[in-house]
Design a protein around this motif. Structure first.
Motif, PDB file in Angstrom:
ATOM      1  N   TYR A  59       0.860  -1.166   0.000  1.00 32.34           N
ATOM      2  CA  TYR A  59       0.000   0.000   0.000  1.00 32.34           C
ATOM      3  C   TYR A  59       0.908   1.231   0.000  1.00 32.34           C
ATOM      4  O   TYR A  59       1.888   1.269   0.745  1.00 32.34           O
ATOM      5  CB  TYR A  59      -0.890   0.010   1.239  1.00 32.34           C
ATOM      6  CG  TYR A  59      -1.579  -1.311   1.462  1.00 32.34           C
ATOM      7  CD1 TYR A  59      -0.964  -2.317   2.208  1.00 32.34           C
ATOM      8  CD2 TYR A  59      -2.829  -1.571   0.913  1.00 32.34           C
ATOM      9  CE1 TYR A  59      -1.577  -3.548   2.396  1.00 32.34           C
ATOM     10  CE2 TYR A  59      -3.450  -2.792   1.099  1.00 32.34           C
ATOM     11  CZ  TYR A  59      -2.817  -3.777   1.832  1.00 32.34           C
ATOM     12  OH  TYR A  59      -3.409  -4.995   2.008  1.00 32.34           O
ATOM     13  N   HIS A  60       0.565   2.207  -0.830  1.00 30.34           N
ATOM     14  CA  HIS A  60       1.362   3.416  -0.915  1.00 30.34           C
ATOM     15  C   HIS A  60       0.464   4.635  -0.786  1.00 30.34           C
ATOM     16  O   HIS A  60      -0.653   4.660  -1.316  1.00 30.34           O
ATOM     17  CB  HIS A  60       2.122   3.474  -2.235  1.00 30.34           C
ATOM     18  CG  HIS A  60       3.132   2.385  -2.415  1.00 30.34           C
ATOM     19  ND1 HIS A  60       2.781   1.100  -2.796  1.00 30.34           N
ATOM     20  CD2 HIS A  60       4.474   2.378  -2.236  1.00 30.34           C
ATOM     21  CE1 HIS A  60       3.876   0.346  -2.851  1.00 30.34           C
ATOM     22  NE2 HIS A  60       4.916   1.104  -2.518  1.00 30.34           N
ATOM     23  N   ASP A  62      -0.963   8.243  -1.665  1.00 29.97           N
ATOM     24  CA  ASP A  62      -1.179   8.840  -2.987  1.00 29.97           C
ATOM     25  C   ASP A  62      -0.019   9.748  -3.390  1.00 29.97           C
ATOM     26  O   ASP A  62       0.342   9.823  -4.562  1.00 29.97           O
ATOM     27  CB  ASP A  62      -2.485   9.636  -2.991  1.00 29.97           C
ATOM     28  CG  ASP A  62      -3.703   8.741  -2.967  1.00 29.97           C
ATOM     29  OD1 ASP A  62      -4.794   9.244  -2.647  1.00 29.97           O
ATOM     30  OD2 ASP A  62      -3.573   7.527  -3.271  1.00 29.97           O
ATOM     31  N   SER A  63       0.566  10.415  -2.403  1.00 30.88           N
ATOM     32  CA  SER A  63       1.624  11.383  -2.689  1.00 30.88           C
ATOM     33  C   SER A  63       2.902  10.734  -3.214  1.00 30.88           C
ATOM     34  O   SER A  63       3.752  11.422  -3.788  1.00 30.88           O
ATOM     35  CB  SER A  63       1.951  12.194  -1.428  1.00 30.88           C
ATOM     36  OG  SER A  63       2.369  11.331  -0.380  1.00 30.88           O
ATOM     37  N   LYS A  65       2.774   7.401  -4.811  1.00 40.71           N
ATOM     38  CA  LYS A  65       2.464   6.342  -5.783  1.00 40.71           C
ATOM     39  C   LYS A  65       3.184   6.605  -7.106  1.00 40.71           C
ATOM     40  O   LYS A  65       3.276   7.740  -7.551  1.00 40.71           O
ATOM     41  CB  LYS A  65       0.956   6.269  -6.014  1.00 40.71           C
ATOM     42  CG  LYS A  65       0.225   5.457  -4.973  1.00 40.71           C
ATOM     43  CD  LYS A  65      -1.260   5.389  -5.258  1.00 40.71           C
ATOM     44  CE  LYS A  65      -1.971   4.589  -4.185  1.00 40.71           C
ATOM     45  NZ  LYS A  65      -3.437   4.582  -4.369  1.00 40.71           N
TER      46      LYS A  65
END
Length: 123
Positions: A59-60, A62-63, A65
């Protein structure tokens, strides 16, 4: 006793890359979800990426990705954060953390923390 030791931070120009490592000891590493967080001066600690212990699902935030990638090597008790296309706003102290409950974006779900490694991105 559990220890998490980060390394790989440093000074890099914008657009450059760094790879952070976090070596864990004193725990059954494969059973722990691992996370990377960061904290810039005057700001709260924020989630960057997490990876489950068993499935390896990632999981990453959004900033980060498509720029950062979390991975792990259970044989080496190590979690990595590959950081590409770095921006000045990525400047922060980066922490790794271990969660026996899984992998989460919330700091309060983690049981153990490293001391952090400084990443500075120059414009």
């Amino acid at each position: 006793q559990v220890q998490l030791v980060e390394s790989g931070g440093g000074l890099v120009q914008a657009g450059g890359s760094l790879r952070l490592s976090c070596v864990a000891s004193g725990l059954t590493f494969s059973r722990y979800g691992m996370g990377w967080f960061r904290q810039a001066p005057g700001k709260e600690r924020e989630f960057v990426a997490a990876i489950r212990g068993s499935s390896g699902s990632t999981y990453h935030a959004d900033s980060v990705k498509r720029r950062f990638t979390i991975s792990r090597d259970n044989a080496k008790n190590t979690v990595y954060l590959q950081m590409d296309s770095l921006k000045p706003e990525d400047t922060a102290v980066y922490y790794c953390a271990a969660s026996v409950s899984g992998s989460y974006a919330r700091t309060d779900m983690y049981d153990y923390w490293g001391q952090g490694t400084q990443v500075t991105v120059a414009s």
